[in-house]
Design a protein around this motif. Sequence first.
Motif, PDB file in Angstrom:
ATOM      1  N   LEU A   1       8.898   2.002  -1.940  1.00 44.44           N
ATOM      2  CA  LEU A   1       9.277   3.135  -2.792  1.00 44.44           C
ATOM      3  C   LEU A   1       9.348   2.682  -4.248  1.00 44.44           C
ATOM      4  CD1 LEU A   1      12.161   4.601  -0.557  1.00 44.44           C
ATOM      5  CD2 LEU A   1       9.751   5.292  -0.630  1.00 44.44           C
ATOM      6  N   ASP A   2       8.857   3.502  -5.149  1.00 45.98           N
ATOM      7  CA  ASP A   2       8.793   3.134  -6.561  1.00 45.98           C
ATOM      8  C   ASP A   2      10.197   2.872  -7.122  1.00 45.98           C
ATOM      9  OD1 ASP A   2       8.031   4.718  -9.676  1.00 45.98           O
ATOM     10  OD2 ASP A   2       7.667   2.666  -9.044  1.00 45.98           O
ATOM     11  N   ARG A   3      10.270   1.828  -7.969  1.00 44.48           N
ATOM     12  CA  ARG A   3      11.531   1.471  -8.621  1.00 44.48           C
ATOM     13  C   ARG A   3      12.648   1.191  -7.616  1.00 44.48           C
ATOM     14  NH1 ARG A   3       8.763   4.748 -12.408  1.00 44.48           N
ATOM     15  NH2 ARG A   3       9.046   4.059 -14.563  1.00 44.48           N
ATOM     16  N   THR A   4      12.321   0.352  -6.643  1.00 47.96           N
ATOM     17  CA  THR A   4      13.322  -0.155  -5.696  1.00 47.96           C
ATOM     18  C   THR A   4      13.170  -1.679  -5.667  1.00 47.96           C
ATOM     19  OG1 THR A   4      11.782   0.044  -3.840  1.00 47.96           O
ATOM     20  CG2 THR A   4      13.243   1.925  -4.276  1.00 47.96           C
TER      21      THR A   4
ATOM     22  N   PRO B   1       0.797  -1.241   0.000  1.00 49.53           N
ATOM     23  CA  PRO B   1       0.000   0.000   0.000  1.00 49.53           C
ATOM     24  C   PRO B   1       0.820   1.277   0.000  1.00 49.53           C
ATOM     25  CG  PRO B   1      -0.151  -1.122   2.114  1.00 49.53           C
ATOM     26  CD  PRO B   1       0.544  -2.059   1.196  1.00 49.53           C
ATOM     27  N   LEU B   2       2.082   1.202   0.357  1.00 47.72           N
ATOM     28  CA  LEU B   2       2.923   2.413   0.311  1.00 47.72           C
ATOM     29  C   LEU B   2       3.242   2.815  -1.128  1.00 47.72           C
ATOM     30  CD1 LEU B   2       5.517   1.583   3.097  1.00 47.72           C
ATOM     31  CD2 LEU B   2       4.248   3.725   2.986  1.00 47.72           C
ATOM     32  N   TRP B   3       3.254   1.844  -2.022  1.00 49.87           N
ATOM     33  CA  TRP B   3       3.727   2.053  -3.392  1.00 49.87           C
ATOM     34  C   TRP B   3       2.929   3.157  -4.075  1.00 49.87           C
ATOM     35  CZ3 TRP B   3       2.251  -0.688  -8.396  1.00 49.87           C
ATOM     36  CH2 TRP B   3       3.227  -0.500  -9.374  1.00 49.87           C
ATOM     37  N   PRO B   4       3.569   4.180  -4.627  1.00 50.86           N
ATOM     38  CA  PRO B   4       2.836   5.339  -5.166  1.00 50.86           C
ATOM     39  C   PRO B   4       2.038   5.043  -6.428  1.00 50.86           C
ATOM     40  CG  PRO B   4       5.184   5.554  -5.605  1.00 50.86           C
ATOM     41  CD  PRO B   4       5.028   4.385  -4.693  1.00 50.86           C
ATOM     42  N   ARG B   5       2.174   3.800  -6.935  1.00 57.75           N
ATOM     43  CA  ARG B   5       1.403   3.443  -8.131  1.00 57.75           C
ATOM     44  C   ARG B   5       0.308   2.442  -7.798  1.00 57.75           C
ATOM     45  NH1 ARG B   5       5.217   3.173 -13.390  1.00 57.75           N
ATOM     46  NH2 ARG B   5       3.186   3.754 -14.306  1.00 57.75           N
ATOM     47  N   LEU B   6      -0.002   2.296  -6.508  1.00 58.89           N
ATOM     48  CA  LEU B   6      -1.062   1.354  -6.097  1.00 58.89           C
ATOM     49  C   LEU B   6      -2.365   1.662  -6.822  1.00 58.89           C
ATOM     50  CD1 LEU B   6      -1.611  -0.916  -3.845  1.00 58.89           C
ATOM     51  CD2 LEU B   6      -2.864   0.900  -2.689  1.00 58.89           C
TER      52      LEU B   6
ATOM     53  N   LEU C   1      -9.271  14.318  -7.381  1.00 60.31           N
ATOM     54  CA  LEU C   1     -10.236  13.269  -7.755  1.00 60.31           C
ATOM     55  C   LEU C   1      -9.682  12.388  -8.868  1.00 60.31           C
ATOM     56  CD1 LEU C   1     -13.434  15.540  -7.916  1.00 60.31           C
ATOM     57  CD2 LEU C   1     -12.889  13.913  -6.110  1.00 60.31           C
ATOM     58  N   ASN C   2      -8.652  12.895  -9.560  1.00 66.69           N
ATOM     59  CA  ASN C   2      -8.157  12.215 -10.762  1.00 66.69           C
ATOM     60  C   ASN C   2      -6.766  11.617 -10.616  1.00 66.69           C
ATOM     61  OD1 ASN C   2     -10.133  12.706 -13.194  1.00 66.69           O
ATOM     62  ND2 ASN C   2     -10.147  14.575 -11.942  1.00 66.69           N
ATOM     63  N   GLY C   3      -5.879  12.337  -9.905  1.00 67.58           N
ATOM     64  CA  GLY C   3      -4.527  11.801  -9.721  1.00 67.58           C
ATOM     65  C   GLY C   3      -3.664  11.949 -10.958  1.00 67.58           C
ATOM     66  N   GLY C   4      -2.594  11.191 -11.004  1.00 67.62           N
ATOM     67  CA  GLY C   4      -1.608  11.287 -12.075  1.00 67.62           C
ATOM     68  C   GLY C   4      -2.167  10.886 -13.429  1.00 67.62           C
ATOM     69  N   TRP C   5      -1.305  11.098 -14.480  1.00 71.28           N
ATOM     70  CA  TRP C   5      -1.755  10.802 -15.847  1.00 71.28           C
ATOM     71  C   TRP C   5      -3.093  11.494 -16.136  1.00 71.28           C
ATOM     72  CZ3 TRP C   5       2.412   8.694 -17.804  1.00 71.28           C
ATOM     73  CH2 TRP C   5       3.120   7.694 -17.129  1.00 71.28           C
TER      74      TRP C   5
ATOM     75  N   CYS D   1       2.277  11.033  -9.315  1.00 67.89           N
ATOM     76  CA  CYS D   1       2.450   9.940 -10.265  1.00 67.89           C
ATOM     77  C   CYS D   1       3.862   9.380 -10.175  1.00 67.89           C
ATOM     78  CB  CYS D   1       2.193  10.466 -11.680  1.00 67.89           C
ATOM     79  SG  CYS D   1       2.021   9.177 -12.898  1.00 67.89           S
ATOM     80  N   GLU D   2       3.942   8.071 -10.042  1.00 62.24           N
ATOM     81  CA  GLU D   2       5.239   7.370  -9.999  1.00 62.24           C
ATOM     82  C   GLU D   2       6.096   7.847  -8.830  1.00 62.24           C
ATOM     83  OE1 GLU D   2       5.563   7.531 -14.770  1.00 62.24           O
ATOM     84  OE2 GLU D   2       6.947   6.127 -13.800  1.00 62.24           O
TER      85      GLU D   2
END
Length: 747
Positions: A241-244, A186-191, A444-448, A517-518
């Motif tokens: 953490l992303d990409r670890t 759940p920590l992962w920023p791309r969950l 409400l939308n987030g990244g991308w 994002c990411e």
Amino acid sequence: MNTFRNITLTVISALLMSVCGYSQQLTKEQEAKLNDLISKMTLEEKAGQMTQITIQTISKTQGTKDQKHVLDDAKLEEAISKYHVGSILNVFDVAHDIDYWHEIITKIQTAAKDKTRLKIPVIYGIDAIHGATYTKGATLFPQALGLASTWNTALAKTVGDVTAIEAGASGIYWNFNPVLDLGRQPLWPRLWETYGEDVYLAQQLGGAYIYGSQNNPLVGPGKFMTCLKHYVGYSFPLNGLDRTPAYMSERTLREYSLPPFEAGIKAGSKTVMVNSGEIDGIPGHANHFLLTEVLRGELKFDGFVVSDWEDIKRLYTRDRVADSPKEAVRLAVMAGVDMSMVPTDYSFYECVVELAKEGKLPMWRIDEAVKRILAVKMGMGLFENAFPNKELKKHFATEEHTRQNLEAATESIILLKNKDNTLPLSKKQKVFVTGPTANMLSVLNGGWTITWQGNEEVLYPQEKHTILEAIQTEITKTQVTYAEGISFDKEGKIDDAVKLAKSSDVVILCLGEPAYCETPGNIYDLTLPDAQINYAKKLKAAGKKLVVVLVQGRPRVMNEIAEIADAIMVGFLPGMEGGRAIADLLFGDENPSGKLPVTYPKYPNGITLYDYKPIESADQNGYKPQYEFGFGLSYTTYTYSNLKLSSYEISENGSLTVTVDIKNTGSRKGKEIVQLYLTDLFGSVSRPNKQIKGFDKVELAPGETKTVSFTITKDHLSFIGLENKRITEPGKFKVKVAGLESEFILK
Ligand code: GLC
């Protein structure tokens, strides 16, 4: 019968294969044309087809909120004519209107047609992950975790369908989606880009999304292509953490990470994007075992594999498993990467040509990669027509799409707490709305969304409603007072806010996360910031009913709020209609039906997931979530009865049917997600305490009863055994549906 019948993968793949022409079903003449084309290509032209650049590389100026993007015709010609580039991606750096997309794509395809010897069309890729994210005014749905909260495969198909229409209407036919990574950290920023923590849920939703994307009759069956990402095991970094680094055994990878990709391949997707991270010390882009032996040898994937952003270079610059850029290219291509998302220069092209001339990269491998790429382009019909289809413009951002989006957003919201039926609110009340996510669309939308990070609020379509604006519309502005109170992680001057709370009947406190994002979304503590927790406490002290609305990309820990709030709703990035959906639900125009697609942790390290193992069930290690996977309340109530099995034994190739009655015992209609869990009581490896193996969403009027049925086959009972192979073992299984239990034996 059920209202929302799940589209099972079997049906999807059978239908899909029957209507879409793909590389393995290219006609004989297409195969002949393909082989003839490859026989004519020079080494340089082949290297170009394996090269993907981002549009920034061929741009004169960056698009910003103040400056229009401008393509650089000379750089475009260089890319196409000199480097024979076969693919371009992305936006630089803000969303375009549909006509400008047509201008860009037309220029690119015209260059490919008029400025090259063989006129091979370019395949343009984009991250249209919750609708056509980079086309202004597009219908932007809940992000994947929000869509997963609906547990509605028909909606997943709709999102795929509409995305194909609206990205297709923009002239873009390749979508870097779905993400089939599992959301188990759940920590992962791309969950929020995942369909949650469960394999079966991800398989069903991902398969339906792919079916919808690749079968749209307006765009043309097979014309719009999805991309399975990020293959494989990217979403479970040990530290979140992303990409670890991720550390998982082959058995764990085969049990959890691979099956959603297997389902995506069965559903007909023909492109795969590689994991940007590393597993057990092997970077995704250098993993021959996974990229070739497993993906090709076992999963029989016959499309093409594209790297993720700059990740071939990173084998040298970051992972240091290659001692030069050229060695990085050789390593990745020989591992099984067919196309490099370079993406800001021509180094990959140059390395491929040099390596081939030096005999360090065999021509058979280059030809194999190029044939895969061209076969997908051919299967998509790009050789016939790669230009924008102006006919589709009239299907862009229609009212029907907006209606479908509101439906998806409404079904994505989860009611987690409703003490003394605080909700739905009366429309006569005086309401104080406050908090950092109350009056923004980006949250409400987030990244991308419009830009990569999705956080340029000023670029959002002002006609769409924030939560505050939707509440003001739902009742009247005179009944609503507002103060932001605090920002996401900074205490503010809240005395005035507390005064406004005291002079209202109910407080609606909107908390959660900003858009990200990411890697920029990395956090080191899953707990909501103190500023938000403390603000909730101070508002509760004002003595009014406290309704908390959480809008976020991951389940942020908030146990103190869970204690004091009278009601709690959560939306995992419900999209552009999220504000309206939340208001409709708060005031009872709609009845909540969402269920958690992830476990909601109670403590920062309490990330034991729903399918925990027997060893975790002992008291000291117990599973103590704030709210369980699959949990969600309604304004009505349901009772389950009559759990029946068609047989209490199932043979290896047999099946059995489970039926259960569900009755709406409340006073208003509702949609309930009936969930079937199985427990394998004993196995040669430890088996989860339970796993979801069937779900169906039924709509029930007050007093109405429906019978829901599920078919269980050995596929539902299999697991990855000691030999790392998928097996079934005879033994006893328990069936659980909403507290009802029964057992059967696999002979
Ligand atoms: C990014 C992401 C990937 C995306 C790609 C192209 O780094 O990891 O999901 O599709 O680049 O934008």
